[in-house]
Design an enzyme around this catalytic site. Structure first.
Site, PDB file in Angstrom:
ATOM      1  N   SER A 111      57.572  -0.828   3.249  1.00  0.00           N
ATOM      2  CA  SER A 111      58.196   0.361   3.851  1.00  0.00           C
ATOM      3  C   SER A 111      59.549   0.061   4.478  1.00  0.00           C
ATOM      4  O   SER A 111      60.316   0.971   4.780  1.00  0.00           O
ATOM      5  CB  SER A 111      57.263   0.952   4.904  1.00  0.00           C
ATOM      6  OG  SER A 111      57.112   0.035   5.972  1.00  0.00           O
ATOM      7  N   VAL A 159      46.445  -4.669   4.519  1.00  0.00           N
ATOM      8  CA  VAL A 159      46.101  -5.757   3.591  1.00  0.00           C
ATOM      9  C   VAL A 159      45.345  -6.903   4.263  1.00  0.00           C
ATOM     10  O   VAL A 159      44.925  -7.838   3.573  1.00  0.00           O
ATOM     11  CB  VAL A 159      47.347  -6.291   2.830  1.00  0.00           C
ATOM     12  CG1 VAL A 159      47.857  -5.260   1.838  1.00  0.00           C
ATOM     13  CG2 VAL A 159      48.443  -6.736   3.778  1.00  0.00           C
ATOM     14  N   ALA A 218      51.439 -21.825  10.696  1.00  0.00           N
ATOM     15  CA  ALA A 218      50.139 -22.161  10.083  1.00  0.00           C
ATOM     16  C   ALA A 218      49.847 -21.215   8.923  1.00  0.00           C
ATOM     17  O   ALA A 218      49.427 -21.646   7.841  1.00  0.00           O
ATOM     18  CB  ALA A 218      49.024 -22.071  11.122  1.00  0.00           C
ATOM     19  N   ILE A 225      66.492 -14.033   7.871  1.00  0.00           N
ATOM     20  CA  ILE A 225      66.961 -12.864   7.116  1.00  0.00           C
ATOM     21  C   ILE A 225      67.078 -11.673   8.071  1.00  0.00           C
ATOM     22  O   ILE A 225      66.191 -11.442   8.894  1.00  0.00           O
ATOM     23  CB  ILE A 225      65.966 -12.512   5.969  1.00  0.00           C
ATOM     24  CG1 ILE A 225      65.618 -13.764   5.124  1.00  0.00           C
ATOM     25  CG2 ILE A 225      66.527 -11.385   5.099  1.00  0.00           C
ATOM     26  CD1 ILE A 225      66.748 -14.403   4.373  1.00  0.00           C
ATOM     27  N   TYR A 278      52.307 -18.377  13.090  1.00  0.00           N
ATOM     28  CA  TYR A 278      53.091 -17.979  11.913  1.00  0.00           C
ATOM     29  C   TYR A 278      53.287 -19.166  10.961  1.00  0.00           C
ATOM     30  O   TYR A 278      53.126 -19.037   9.741  1.00  0.00           O
ATOM     31  CB  TYR A 278      54.434 -17.448  12.416  1.00  0.00           C
ATOM     32  CG  TYR A 278      55.334 -16.830  11.389  1.00  0.00           C
ATOM     33  CD1 TYR A 278      55.176 -15.510  10.995  1.00  0.00           C
ATOM     34  CD2 TYR A 278      56.389 -17.566  10.826  1.00  0.00           C
ATOM     35  CE1 TYR A 278      56.033 -14.934  10.066  1.00  0.00           C
ATOM     36  CE2 TYR A 278      57.254 -16.997   9.910  1.00  0.00           C
ATOM     37  CZ  TYR A 278      57.072 -15.673   9.530  1.00  0.00           C
ATOM     38  OH  TYR A 278      57.926 -15.110   8.613  1.00  0.00           O
TER      39      TYR A 278
HETATM   40  P1  NAP Z   1      59.405  -6.381   8.713  1.00  0.00           P
HETATM   41  O1  NAP Z   1      60.732  -5.735   8.646  1.00  0.00           O
HETATM   42  O2  NAP Z   1      58.690  -6.402  10.021  1.00  0.00           O
HETATM   43  O3  NAP Z   1      58.455  -5.737   7.594  1.00  0.00           O
HETATM   44  C1  NAP Z   1      57.125  -6.115   7.468  1.00  0.00           C
HETATM   45  C2  NAP Z   1      56.384  -5.067   6.683  1.00  0.00           C
HETATM   46  O4  NAP Z   1      54.991  -5.449   6.596  1.00  0.00           O
HETATM   47  C3  NAP Z   1      56.408  -3.687   7.342  1.00  0.00           C
HETATM   48  O5  NAP Z   1      56.578  -2.717   6.353  1.00  0.00           O
HETATM   49  C4  NAP Z   1      55.024  -3.590   7.976  1.00  0.00           C
HETATM   50  O6  NAP Z   1      54.559  -2.273   8.141  1.00  0.00           O
HETATM   51  C5  NAP Z   1      54.206  -4.321   6.925  1.00  0.00           C
HETATM   52  N1  NAP Z   1      52.888  -4.710   7.429  1.00  0.00           N
HETATM   53  C6  NAP Z   1      52.598  -5.337   8.588  1.00  0.00           C
HETATM   54  N2  NAP Z   1      51.271  -5.505   8.700  1.00  0.00           N
HETATM   55  C7  NAP Z   1      50.710  -4.973   7.586  1.00  0.00           C
HETATM   56  C8  NAP Z   1      49.375  -4.828   7.132  1.00  0.00           C
HETATM   57  N3  NAP Z   1      48.343  -5.302   7.833  1.00  0.00           N
HETATM   58  N4  NAP Z   1      49.162  -4.226   5.945  1.00  0.00           N
HETATM   59  C9  NAP Z   1      50.196  -3.734   5.221  1.00  0.00           C
HETATM   60  N5  NAP Z   1      51.480  -3.841   5.604  1.00  0.00           N
HETATM   61  C10 NAP Z   1      51.735  -4.449   6.785  1.00  0.00           C
HETATM   62  O7  NAP Z   1      59.492  -7.893   8.261  1.00  0.00           O
HETATM   63  P2  NAP Z   1      60.445  -8.626   7.189  1.00  0.00           P
HETATM   64  O8  NAP Z   1      61.424  -9.439   7.958  1.00  0.00           O
HETATM   65  O9  NAP Z   1      60.922  -7.692   6.146  1.00  0.00           O
HETATM   66  O10 NAP Z   1      59.379  -9.660   6.586  1.00  0.00           O
HETATM   67  C11 NAP Z   1      58.790  -9.501   5.309  1.00  0.00           C
HETATM   68  C12 NAP Z   1      58.117 -10.822   4.932  1.00  0.00           C
HETATM   69  O11 NAP Z   1      59.087 -11.873   4.915  1.00  0.00           O
HETATM   70  C13 NAP Z   1      57.052 -11.260   5.943  1.00  0.00           C
HETATM   71  O12 NAP Z   1      55.977 -11.877   5.247  1.00  0.00           O
HETATM   72  C14 NAP Z   1      57.776 -12.292   6.789  1.00  0.00           C
HETATM   73  O13 NAP Z   1      56.901 -13.191   7.394  1.00  0.00           O
HETATM   74  C15 NAP Z   1      58.657 -12.917   5.737  1.00  0.00           C
HETATM   75  N6  NAP Z   1      59.811 -13.646   6.263  1.00  0.00           N
HETATM   76  C16 NAP Z   1      60.784 -12.977   6.955  1.00  0.00           C
HETATM   77  C17 NAP Z   1      61.874 -13.706   7.438  1.00  0.00           C
HETATM   78  C18 NAP Z   1      62.998 -13.039   8.182  1.00  0.00           C
HETATM   79  O14 NAP Z   1      63.875 -13.772   8.668  1.00  0.00           O
HETATM   80  N7  NAP Z   1      63.035 -11.729   8.313  1.00  0.00           N
HETATM   81  C19 NAP Z   1      61.945 -15.086   7.230  1.00  0.00           C
HETATM   82  C20 NAP Z   1      60.930 -15.727   6.533  1.00  0.00           C
HETATM   83  C21 NAP Z   1      59.875 -14.982   6.036  1.00  0.00           C
HETATM   84  P3  NAP Z   1      54.637  -1.619   9.636  1.00  0.00           P
HETATM   85  O15 NAP Z   1      56.092  -1.505   9.930  1.00  0.00           O
HETATM   86  O16 NAP Z   1      53.923  -0.329   9.513  1.00  0.00           O
HETATM   87  O17 NAP Z   1      53.919  -2.574  10.548  1.00  0.00           O
END
Ligand code: NAP
Length: 247
Positions: A11, A64, A157, A188, A155
């Site tokens: 989303s 999920v 882990a 990011i 995180y």
């Molecule tokens: P984000 O903007 O917070 O987006 C996370 C998404 O996951 C949101 O749409 C959220 O929905 C959804 N979500 C959370 N819990 C959920 C659940 N139980 N079931 C279904 N959907 C769920 O985070 P992002 O930065 O885009 O991160 C995306 C991925 O990249 C994550 O796995 C994160 O760990 C990884 N990552 C991010 C970074 C970074 O620097 N941003 C770096 C390394 C890895 P809601 O908004 O409704 O909660």
């Protein structure tokens, strides 16, 4: 008929960008959203943007972290689109804190959403892909899972676990023509990192060789490659996307 890609947590942030990148490549898009309010506050707009690229797109509500919820999600996507060709396990949360101060709830919540969800989804989607004898799975890990990060023991882990599961799933599913890889982003710019204190952002930036934070598109382009037939001889790998932050 177009192939179908399912992106969890699509989303906003990286997931929303991946969905649109895969739509640009011609996949029909299954956009997983955590709740109905997430559909209304992001999911619908992502689906609309995908449709504008000429493919079909629909939102599917599922938490999920739930095993049965993931079974239902995979079933619904197969019913709607007829196949599941690409799975991107992107949904994730943070609940940061130093190890000695972290509560059991903080630890368990992150393990449940960031680690168990990936098992849940690969278990159910893997079955469908094995029947089809083809498919691509891309898991979103993190450099925190490869090198650790103070304040993120839960995180790191979970993300290290995602790396281990990626390699195991690659070994189990490879003989059936399914590729399983991971990407490990660094820092990011998304709503997740926007919430960090300015001091932490400044010190992170100082350590990035390319001198900038990553954009969601930097991750989405790599995922799009790993999900494509151009990456058909790559499996069980972790591609770091961090602007040279750790090397
Ligand atoms: P984000 O903007 O917070 O987006 C996370 C998404 O996951 C949101 O749409 C959220 O929905 C959804 N979500 C959370 N819990 C959920 C659940 N139980 N079931 C279904 N959907 C769920 O985070 P992002 O930065 O885009 O991160 C995306 C991925 O990249 C994550 O796995 C994160 O760990 C990884 N990552 C991010 C970074 C970074 O620097 N941003 C770096 C390394 C890895 P809601 O908004 O409704 O909660």
């Amino acid at each position: 008929m177009n192939k179908c890609a399912l992106v969890t947590g699509a989303s906003q942030g990286i997931g929303a960008c991946i969905a649109q990148r895969l739509a640009k490549s011609g996949y029909n898009l299954a956009i997983n959203c955590y709740s109905q309010s997430t559909v209304e506050n992001g999911g619908n707009a992502v689906a609309q943007a995908c449709r504008a690229l000429g493919v079909e797109a629909e939102c599917f509500v599922a938490d999920v972290s739930g095993f049965e919820a993931c079974a239902g999600l995979v079933r619904d996507v197969l019913e709607r689109f007829g196949s599941l060709d690409v799975l991107v396990n992107n949904a994730g949360i943070t609940k940061d804190g130093l190890m000695v101060r972290m509560s059991e709830e903080q630890f368990d919540a992150v393990i449940s959403v960031n680690l168990k969800s990936v098992f849940n989804m690969m278990h159910h989607a893997g079955r469908a892909m094995m029947k089809a004898r083809s498919g691509h799975i891309v898991n979103i890990a993190s450099v925190a899972g490869l090198y650790g990060n103070a304040g993120q023991i839960n995180y790191s882990a979970a993300k290290a676990g995602v790396v281990g599961m990626t390699m195991t799933a690659a070994k189990e599913l490879g003989p059936r023509g399914i590729n399983v890889n991971a990407v490990a982003p660094g820092f990011i710019e998304t709503p997740m990192t926007a919430a960090l204190p300015e001091k932490i952002r400044e010190s992170a930036l100082a350590g990035i060789t390319l001198g900038r934070f990553g954009a969601p598109g930097d991750v989405a382009n790599a995922v799009n490659f790993l999900a494509s037939d151009e990456a058909s001889y790559i499996t069980g790998q972790v591609l770091v996307i961090d602007g040279g932050m750790v090397m």
